[in-house]
Write a protein that holds these residues in place. Structure first.
Motif, PDB file in Angstrom:
ATOM      1  N   GLY A 135      53.466  48.737  46.695  1.00 18.30           N
ATOM      2  CA  GLY A 135      54.366  47.593  46.815  1.00 18.30           C
ATOM      3  C   GLY A 135      54.505  46.770  45.551  1.00 18.30           C
ATOM      4  O   GLY A 135      54.959  45.636  45.586  1.00 18.30           O
ATOM      5  N   ALA A 136      54.130  47.321  44.381  1.00 17.67           N
ATOM      6  CA  ALA A 136      54.071  46.513  43.161  1.00 17.67           C
ATOM      7  C   ALA A 136      55.411  46.295  42.496  1.00 17.67           C
ATOM      8  O   ALA A 136      55.524  45.491  41.586  1.00 17.67           O
TER       9      ALA A 136
ATOM     10  N   SER B 168      50.543  49.005  55.742  1.00 19.19           N
ATOM     11  CA  SER B 168      49.787  50.187  55.354  1.00 19.19           C
ATOM     12  C   SER B 168      49.691  50.303  53.835  1.00 19.19           C
ATOM     13  O   SER B 168      50.621  49.949  53.111  1.00 19.19           O
ATOM     14  N   THR B 169      48.546  50.818  53.357  1.00 18.62           N
ATOM     15  CA  THR B 169      48.344  51.070  51.923  1.00 18.62           C
ATOM     16  C   THR B 169      47.870  52.498  51.678  1.00 18.62           C
ATOM     17  O   THR B 169      47.239  52.787  50.662  1.00 18.62           O
ATOM     18  N   SER B 170      48.188  53.409  52.581  1.00 18.12           N
ATOM     19  CA  SER B 170      47.649  54.767  52.509  1.00 18.12           C
ATOM     20  C   SER B 170      48.245  55.589  51.370  1.00 18.12           C
ATOM     21  O   SER B 170      47.619  56.532  50.888  1.00 18.12           O
TER      22      SER B 170
ATOM     23  N   LYS C 201      50.338  45.772  50.445  1.00 20.18           N
ATOM     24  CA  LYS C 201      49.727  45.565  49.132  1.00 20.18           C
ATOM     25  C   LYS C 201      48.201  45.653  49.167  1.00 20.18           C
ATOM     26  O   LYS C 201      47.563  45.820  48.139  1.00 20.18           O
ATOM     27  N   GLY C 202      47.606  45.478  50.339  1.00 17.01           N
ATOM     28  CA  GLY C 202      46.159  45.605  50.433  1.00 17.01           C
ATOM     29  C   GLY C 202      45.395  44.350  50.100  1.00 17.01           C
ATOM     30  O   GLY C 202      44.173  44.399  49.910  1.00 17.01           O
ATOM     31  N   TYR C 203      46.064  43.214  50.032  1.00 22.73           N
ATOM     32  CA  TYR C 203      45.369  41.948  49.793  1.00 22.73           C
ATOM     33  C   TYR C 203      46.203  40.793  50.330  1.00 22.73           C
ATOM     34  O   TYR C 203      47.407  40.927  50.578  1.00 22.73           O
ATOM     35  N   LYS C 204      45.557  39.656  50.507  1.00 19.30           N
ATOM     36  CA  LYS C 204      46.221  38.440  50.988  1.00 19.30           C
ATOM     37  C   LYS C 204      46.613  37.566  49.807  1.00 19.30           C
ATOM     38  O   LYS C 204      46.031  37.652  48.724  1.00 19.30           O
TER      39      LYS C 204
ATOM     40  N   PHE D 232      44.186  37.101  46.479  1.00 21.34           N
ATOM     41  CA  PHE D 232      42.794  37.410  46.751  1.00 21.34           C
ATOM     42  C   PHE D 232      42.483  38.852  46.322  1.00 21.34           C
ATOM     43  O   PHE D 232      43.392  39.633  46.012  1.00 21.34           O
ATOM     44  N   ASP D 233      41.205  39.205  46.326  1.00 19.66           N
ATOM     45  CA  ASP D 233      40.804  40.563  45.948  1.00 19.66           C
ATOM     46  C   ASP D 233      41.494  41.583  46.839  1.00 19.66           C
ATOM     47  O   ASP D 233      41.644  41.371  48.051  1.00 19.66           O
ATOM     48  N   ASP D 234      41.894  42.730  46.240  1.00 18.05           N
ATOM     49  CA  ASP D 234      42.521  43.764  47.049  1.00 18.05           C
ATOM     50  C   ASP D 234      41.479  44.743  47.578  1.00 18.05           C
ATOM     51  O   ASP D 234      40.270  44.598  47.323  1.00 18.05           O
ATOM     52  N   ASP D 235      41.930  45.745  48.323  1.00 19.18           N
ATOM     53  CA  ASP D 235      40.987  46.658  48.969  1.00 19.18           C
ATOM     54  C   ASP D 235      40.387  47.677  48.008  1.00 19.18           C
ATOM     55  O   ASP D 235      39.611  48.538  48.422  1.00 19.18           O
ATOM     56  N   LYS D 236      40.726  47.571  46.718  1.00 21.94           N
ATOM     57  CA  LYS D 236      40.105  48.416  45.702  1.00 21.94           C
ATOM     58  C   LYS D 236      39.200  47.618  44.778  1.00 21.94           C
ATOM     59  O   LYS D 236      38.760  48.111  43.744  1.00 21.94           O
ATOM     60  N   GLY D 237      38.943  46.369  45.148  1.00 24.92           N
ATOM     61  CA  GLY D 237      38.047  45.530  44.357  1.00 24.92           C
ATOM     62  C   GLY D 237      38.692  44.871  43.159  1.00 24.92           C
ATOM     63  O   GLY D 237      38.000  44.314  42.302  1.00 24.92           O
ATOM     64  N   ILE D 238      40.015  44.897  43.073  1.00 26.39           N
ATOM     65  CA  ILE D 238      40.715  44.254  41.955  1.00 26.39           C
ATOM     66  C   ILE D 238      41.068  42.817  42.330  1.00 26.39           C
ATOM     67  O   ILE D 238      41.634  42.564  43.391  1.00 26.39           O
ATOM     68  N   ASP D 239      40.696  41.888  41.472  1.00 30.00           N
ATOM     69  CA  ASP D 239      41.054  40.479  41.634  1.00 30.00           C
ATOM     70  C   ASP D 239      42.348  40.250  40.847  1.00 30.00           C
ATOM     71  O   ASP D 239      42.342  40.226  39.619  1.00 30.00           O
TER      72      ASP D 239
END
Length: 283
Positions: free
Chosen positions: A9-10, A143-145, A152-155, A185-192
């Protein structure tokens, strides 16, 4: 750079969730008390990926995003700080298609994206001005599959502030500036992901027949670089300019606007053209 460009979604946003360019010429003007549906139909054509200097990266890197953001707004007859109080919810439906040679991505996917809940809308109305303050949260419901998945995998927390000025007493001319600040916030891959600030502006003229024409644009900046996970250096930046035409049928309680915007400068992200049609129904 490819990892920064190709996260789910970037393509549309500076960072965060909000799609620049969907606000109309008088985007800072809150409607009077009532219940409204607004549909934002968007087609974004990616022409290239731009690097930190704004130059196209090598290879064929194109794609598209087609979206319909369904927004439901209720402005109450209650006052807070002398402003009309309201709230809204946005449910976006997206289809993404990316063909990025630089990262080997060639796929498409779609579905319901991340949902926005805005518990606070405050709208002020003066004799020759309007102003707005709003806040809400984008939830990571999509979904972020896949790289082209709608989520996007983050809030993100989004804070909105803007104003519309009418130079003439008849309000046939208008100038609006609407800013959005997104705290990611941090995404589901640990990226801030770094926060972003966007300004959408519009200069409009209402003709005697009721048609409104306008010049509009947006300017957005990622304020901090991404950190953590597999993040890479670089902050995104977007600038666009375009035209809009709109009309409202009072007897139907229905309005439409159409706009085209060209991104003339982008850094560290997709660059392209945005086409949109907004539909408004008053209930």
């Amino acid at each position: 750079m490819a990892l920064l460009l190709c996260t789910p979604g970037a393509a549309l946003a500076v960072t965060g969730h909000y799609v620049p360019g969907v606000a109309e010429v008088k985007g800072s003007s809150v409607p009077p008390p009532g219940t409204y549906y607004r549909g934002y139909a968007v087609r974004y054509e990616i022409n290239q990926l731009s690097d930190n200097n704004g130059n196209a990266v090598p290879g064929n890197n194109t794609g598209s995003v087609t979206a319909l953001a369904n927004r439901f707004i209720h402005i109450t007859d209650k006052k807070f700080l002398n402003a009309d109080y309201g709230f809204d919810i946005i449910i976006p439906i997206l289809h993404n298609s990316l063909d990025f040679n630089i990262s080997g991505i060639d796929s498409s996917d779609g579905g319901v994206g991340d949902i926005f809940v805005g518990p606070v809308i405050l709208g002020w109305h003066g004799q020759q001005w309007d102003a707005v303050f709003a806040s809400g949260v984008w939830f990571d419901t999509g979904s972020t599959s896949e790289p082209t998945s709608p989520g996007k995998g983050y809030k993100s927390t989004m804070i909105t502030l803007g104003s519309t000025f009418y130079p003439d007493a008849a309000k046939t001319w208008s100038f609006s500036a609407l800013s959005r600040y997104e705290i990611n916030f941090d995404d589901d891959k640990g990226i801030d992901r770094g926060d972003s600030w966007l300004v959408e502006w519009g200069l409009g003229k209402r003709l005697d027949n009721g048609i409104q024409l306008g010049l509009l644009g947006y300017d957005g900046w990622q304020l901090e670089e991404n950190t953590g996970g597999d993040s890479v250096p670089g902050k995104r930046e977007k600038h666009a300019l375009g035209l809009e035409a709109s009309y409202f049928w009072p007897n139907l309680g229905f309005g439409m606007s159409a706009a085209y915007l060209n991104e003339y400068e982008v850094k560290n992200g997709p660059q392209g053209d945005l086409f949109r049609i907004n539909m408004t129904k008053v209930f």
